[in-house]
Structures are given as structure tokens and as C-alpha cells.
Scaffold this motif. Sequence first.
Motif, PDB file in Angstrom:
ATOM      1  N   GLY A   1       0.804  -1.223   0.000  1.00 27.80           N
ATOM      2  CA  GLY A   1       0.000   0.000   0.000  1.00 27.80           C
ATOM      3  C   GLY A   1       0.832   1.266   0.000  1.00 27.80           C
ATOM      4  N   PHE A   2       0.121   2.385   0.054  1.00 28.90           N
ATOM      5  CA  PHE A   2       0.722   3.713   0.184  1.00 28.90           C
ATOM      6  C   PHE A   2       0.814   4.038   1.658  1.00 28.90           C
ATOM      7  CE2 PHE A   2       1.967   6.735  -2.901  1.00 28.90           C
ATOM      8  CZ  PHE A   2       1.551   6.243  -4.116  1.00 28.90           C
ATOM      9  N   HIS A   3       2.004   4.490   2.121  1.00 26.12           N
ATOM     10  CA  HIS A   3       2.171   4.835   3.534  1.00 26.12           C
ATOM     11  C   HIS A   3       2.509   6.319   3.615  1.00 26.12           C
ATOM     12  CE1 HIS A   3       3.997   0.481   4.008  1.00 26.12           C
ATOM     13  NE2 HIS A   3       2.810   0.483   3.408  1.00 26.12           N
ATOM     14  N   ASP A   4       1.637   7.108   4.191  1.00 25.00           N
ATOM     15  CA  ASP A   4       1.931   8.526   4.415  1.00 25.00           C
ATOM     16  C   ASP A   4       2.133   8.742   5.901  1.00 25.00           C
ATOM     17  OD1 ASP A   4       1.676   9.801   1.802  1.00 25.00           O
ATOM     18  OD2 ASP A   4      -0.427   9.170   1.911  1.00 25.00           O
ATOM     19  N   VAL A   5       3.233   9.433   6.276  1.00 24.55           N
ATOM     20  CA  VAL A   5       3.574   9.614   7.688  1.00 24.55           C
ATOM     21  C   VAL A   5       3.427  11.087   8.071  1.00 24.55           C
ATOM     22  CG1 VAL A   5       5.329   9.234   9.465  1.00 24.55           C
ATOM     23  CG2 VAL A   5       5.124   7.638   7.542  1.00 24.55           C
ATOM     24  N   TYR A   6       2.778  11.314   9.220  1.00 27.42           N
ATOM     25  CA  TYR A   6       2.483  12.667   9.715  1.00 27.42           C
ATOM     26  C   TYR A   6       2.943  12.827  11.154  1.00 27.42           C
ATOM     27  CZ  TYR A   6      -0.607  12.849   5.694  1.00 27.42           C
ATOM     28  OH  TYR A   6      -1.084  12.818   4.415  1.00 27.42           O
ATOM     29  N   THR A   7       3.243  14.082  11.557  1.00 27.97           N
ATOM     30  CA  THR A   7       3.465  14.407  12.966  1.00 27.97           C
ATOM     31  C   THR A   7       2.984  15.827  13.230  1.00 27.97           C
ATOM     32  OG1 THR A   7       5.079  14.230  14.773  1.00 27.97           O
ATOM     33  CG2 THR A   7       5.820  15.390  12.811  1.00 27.97           C
ATOM     34  N   GLN A   8       2.990  16.227  14.506  1.00 26.61           N
ATOM     35  CA  GLN A   8       2.598  17.599  14.832  1.00 26.61           C
ATOM     36  C   GLN A   8       3.692  18.554  14.316  1.00 26.61           C
ATOM     37  OE1 GLN A   8       3.188  15.195  17.245  1.00 26.61           O
ATOM     38  NE2 GLN A   8       1.752  15.419  18.959  1.00 26.61           N
ATOM     39  N   PRO A   9       3.308  19.768  13.881  1.00 27.60           N
ATOM     40  CA  PRO A   9       4.315  20.722  13.400  1.00 27.60           C
ATOM     41  C   PRO A   9       5.402  20.998  14.441  1.00 27.60           C
ATOM     42  CG  PRO A   9       2.088  21.549  12.954  1.00 27.60           C
ATOM     43  CD  PRO A   9       1.928  20.281  13.735  1.00 27.60           C
ATOM     44  N   GLU A  10       5.036  21.114  15.729  1.00 27.65           N
ATOM     45  CA  GLU A  10       6.029  21.385  16.787  1.00 27.65           C
ATOM     46  C   GLU A  10       6.995  20.218  16.934  1.00 27.65           C
ATOM     47  OE1 GLU A  10       2.699  21.375  16.842  1.00 27.65           O
ATOM     48  OE2 GLU A  10       2.074  21.928  18.867  1.00 27.65           O
ATOM     49  N   ALA A  11       6.488  19.000  16.737  1.00 25.49           N
ATOM     50  CA  ALA A  11       7.338  17.813  16.886  1.00 25.49           C
ATOM     51  C   ALA A  11       8.385  17.770  15.783  1.00 25.49           C
ATOM     52  CB  ALA A  11       6.484  16.554  16.872  1.00 25.49           C
ATOM     53  N   ALA A  12       7.977  18.116  14.563  1.00 28.02           N
ATOM     54  CA  ALA A  12       8.927  18.131  13.441  1.00 28.02           C
ATOM     55  C   ALA A  12       9.984  19.204  13.679  1.00 28.02           C
ATOM     56  CB  ALA A  12       8.187  18.393  12.133  1.00 28.02           C
ATOM     57  N   GLN A  13       9.566  20.367  14.154  1.00 28.44           N
ATOM     58  CA  GLN A  13      10.503  21.461  14.433  1.00 28.44           C
ATOM     59  C   GLN A  13      11.497  21.047  15.520  1.00 28.44           C
ATOM     60  OE1 GLN A  13      10.688  24.520  12.720  1.00 28.44           O
ATOM     61  NE2 GLN A  13      12.656  24.491  13.806  1.00 28.44           N
ATOM     62  N   ALA A  14      10.977  20.422  16.586  1.00 27.92           N
ATOM     63  CA  ALA A  14      11.843  19.997  17.695  1.00 27.92           C
ATOM     64  C   ALA A  14      12.880  18.994  17.205  1.00 27.92           C
ATOM     65  CB  ALA A  14      10.998  19.392  18.823  1.00 27.92           C
ATOM     66  N   TYR A  15      12.469  18.088  16.306  1.00 31.56           N
ATOM     67  CA  TYR A  15      13.422  17.095  15.780  1.00 31.56           C
ATOM     68  C   TYR A  15      14.490  17.780  14.927  1.00 31.56           C
ATOM     69  CZ  TYR A  15      15.405  12.845  13.861  1.00 31.56           C
ATOM     70  OH  TYR A  15      16.278  11.843  13.524  1.00 31.56           O
ATOM     71  N   ARG A  16      14.073  18.741  14.101  1.00 31.75           N
ATOM     72  CA  ARG A  16      15.063  19.450  13.269  1.00 31.75           C
ATOM     73  C   ARG A  16      16.058  20.214  14.144  1.00 31.75           C
ATOM     74  NH1 ARG A  16      10.413  20.394   9.820  1.00 31.75           N
ATOM     75  NH2 ARG A  16      10.117  22.395  10.847  1.00 31.75           N
ATOM     76  N   ASP A  17      15.585  20.744  15.282  1.00 27.23           N
ATOM     77  CA  ASP A  17      16.461  21.500  16.186  1.00 27.23           C
ATOM     78  C   ASP A  17      17.415  20.601  16.963  1.00 27.23           C
ATOM     79  OD1 ASP A  17      15.219  23.800  15.379  1.00 27.23           O
ATOM     80  OD2 ASP A  17      13.930  23.982  17.148  1.00 27.23           O
ATOM     81  N   SER A  18      16.918  19.433  17.410  1.00 28.92           N
ATOM     82  CA  SER A  18      17.687  18.643  18.379  1.00 28.92           C
ATOM     83  C   SER A  18      18.149  17.294  17.851  1.00 28.92           C
ATOM     84  CB  SER A  18      16.819  18.396  19.625  1.00 28.92           C
ATOM     85  OG  SER A  18      15.773  17.477  19.293  1.00 28.92           O
ATOM     86  N   GLY A  19      17.544  16.821  16.735  1.00 27.69           N
ATOM     87  CA  GLY A  19      17.867  15.493  16.243  1.00 27.69           C
ATOM     88  C   GLY A  19      17.249  14.376  17.061  1.00 27.69           C
ATOM     89  N   GLU A  20      16.293  14.746  17.945  1.00 26.36           N
ATOM     90  CA  GLU A  20      15.618  13.732  18.763  1.00 26.36           C
ATOM     91  C   GLU A  20      14.114  13.965  18.744  1.00 26.36           C
ATOM     92  OE1 GLU A  20      17.202  13.830  22.702  1.00 26.36           O
ATOM     93  OE2 GLU A  20      19.207  13.229  22.031  1.00 26.36           O
ATOM     94  N   PHE A  21      13.371  12.878  18.965  1.00 26.50           N
ATOM     95  CA  PHE A  21      11.921  13.011  19.055  1.00 26.50           C
ATOM     96  C   PHE A  21      11.548  13.507  20.450  1.00 26.50           C
ATOM     97  CE2 PHE A  21      12.441  10.020  15.546  1.00 26.50           C
ATOM     98  CZ  PHE A  21      11.672  10.668  14.589  1.00 26.50           C
ATOM     99  N   ALA A  22      10.865  14.647  20.507  1.00 23.88           N
ATOM    100  CA  ALA A  22      10.508  15.274  21.783  1.00 23.88           C
ATOM    101  C   ALA A  22       9.377  14.510  22.465  1.00 23.88           C
ATOM    102  CB  ALA A  22      10.078  16.724  21.532  1.00 23.88           C
ATOM    103  N   ASP A  23       9.362  14.593  23.781  1.00 23.87           N
ATOM    104  CA  ASP A  23       8.277  14.019  24.578  1.00 23.87           C
ATOM    105  C   ASP A  23       6.938  14.519  24.019  1.00 23.87           C
ATOM    106  OD1 ASP A  23       7.306  12.545  26.765  1.00 23.87           O
ATOM    107  OD2 ASP A  23       7.251  14.314  28.055  1.00 23.87           O
ATOM    108  N   GLY A  24       6.013  13.602  23.782  1.00 26.98           N
ATOM    109  CA  GLY A  24       4.701  13.983  23.255  1.00 26.98           C
ATOM    110  C   GLY A  24       4.599  13.944  21.735  1.00 26.98           C
ATOM    111  N   THR A  25       5.711  13.645  21.052  1.00 34.06           N
ATOM    112  CA  THR A  25       5.660  13.494  19.591  1.00 34.06           C
ATOM    113  C   THR A  25       4.714  12.346  19.231  1.00 34.06           C
ATOM    114  OG1 THR A  25       7.921  14.273  19.237  1.00 34.06           O
ATOM    115  CG2 THR A  25       7.006  12.816  17.541  1.00 34.06           C
TER     116      THR A  25
END
Length: 184
Positions: free
Chosen positions: A68-92
Motif C-alpha cells: 500500500g501507500f504509507h503517508d507519515v504525519y506528525t505535529q508541526p512542533e514535533a517536526a521542528q523539535a526534531y530538526r532543532d535537536s535530532g531527537e523526538f521530543a516528549d509527546g511526539t
Amino acid sequence: MMTTINTLGLAALLTLAGIPAFGADLATTTFRDHVDGEGNISLPADARASWVHLGSWVVNDAEAPGAGFHDVYTQPEAAQAYRDSGEFADGTVLIKEIRGIESAEKTTGPALWAGEPQLWFVMVKDAQGRFDGPHWGEGWGWALFKADNPDVNVSESFESTCMGCHVPAQQTDWVYVEGYPTLQ
Ligand code: HEC
């Protein structure tokens, strides 16, 4: 309890100072809206409309376990936090939506596109070890929802339904990050 007060206090302080306290806001929202007090995960309803698209996979083989087709989503803040820190933030929260594959000759060529939704795989980052039931392991909550009954988590447990297939991604916090240009 002290930690909770301090975290909330810090978030309030940062907000007053005009600095968005992403980490605190994200965890507060997630463990209020998408996880109940006993650690039961529900399917966030608004991902496609208001969350960010991390990337897509397509498994174009009807016999494959993940067809199938797999589309992956996250909260905008979670994506930003990952770009800043290289880690998935609590609550992602990561949602992988599985859709059927449509195909036809288009003016671009032999095109494939996503049809009706079938399943949603959900991961919830719990960096504080809040829960330890069968659906929680390795710092994440793990759930599976089917399109015909999206209110019920049909995953048996992290260990029996999810873990084996995610071992190859263990070094990147159990997430297949190479498929997500939005995190780079
Ligand atoms: C058949 C193997 C398999 C099983 C079973 C499986 N996964 Fe995955 N999962 C993958 C692979 C491989 C990817 C990335 C590539 C893809 O989707 O084709 C992925 C991606 C994901 C993603 C998107 C974020 C990421 O990690 O890249 C989520 C969310 C997810 N899985 C959750 C789960 C949950 C929750 C379960 C158990 C209920 C589960 N998966 C069971 C193989 C599996």
C-alpha cells in the motif's frame, strides 16, 4: 509532582517571555488529547488536515506484508523539535496512514496514487516512562487502528505486533527516519 510543577512553571515563564515552549506544550497536549490516564492511545482525528507530512513509502506488491501507500504525519512542533535537536521530543505522535494503491496511465506516465484509507499505525513518544502496559516499550506507545473501526486499538502488544519489524530502525529511536525529508 515537583517535576510537573517545575515544567509547567517553566513553560508559563517562557510563554510570558514570548518564547514558545514547544516541548512542554507538545507533551501536555498529547497526554491530554491522544492518550488517557491509563495509557490507552486514541487515533488523532485531524492529522491529514493540520499536521505536517513527513514523507511517504509505497510497497507496490499486493502480496507483501506492508502493501500500500504509507503517508507519515506528525505535529508541526514535533517536526521542528526534531530538526532543532535530532531527537523526538516528549509527546511526539507519529501516524502512518496506509491506503490502497490506484494506478493508471496519466499524461505524466504510468502513475500510482493513494486510494481509500485502510489502517493507521500510531507511535507516541513517552520520554518520561509514564506507562508500562503491553502497548508501551522502548520509549514509545504503539497502536494500530483499522478504517472500519477507528476507535479501537487492535494491536495485540508492542512486543508481538510491532517490535520485530522495527528492530532495523533501533539506532534511530525505532523510527525509519531515512524516509522523512521534513525532518532533515
Ligand atoms: C511488517 C513489518 C512491520 C510491522 C508489523 C509494523 N511496522 Fe511500523 N513500520 C515498518 C516499516 C518498514 C516502516 C517504514 C517503511 C514502510 O512503511 O514501508 C514502518 C513505519 C512505521 C511508522 C512511521 C514512523 C516510522 O517508524 O518510520 C509508524 C508510526 C509505525 N511504523 C508504527 C508501527 C506500530 C505501532 C506497529 C505495531 C502495531 C508497527 N509499526 C508494526 C514495519 C512494520
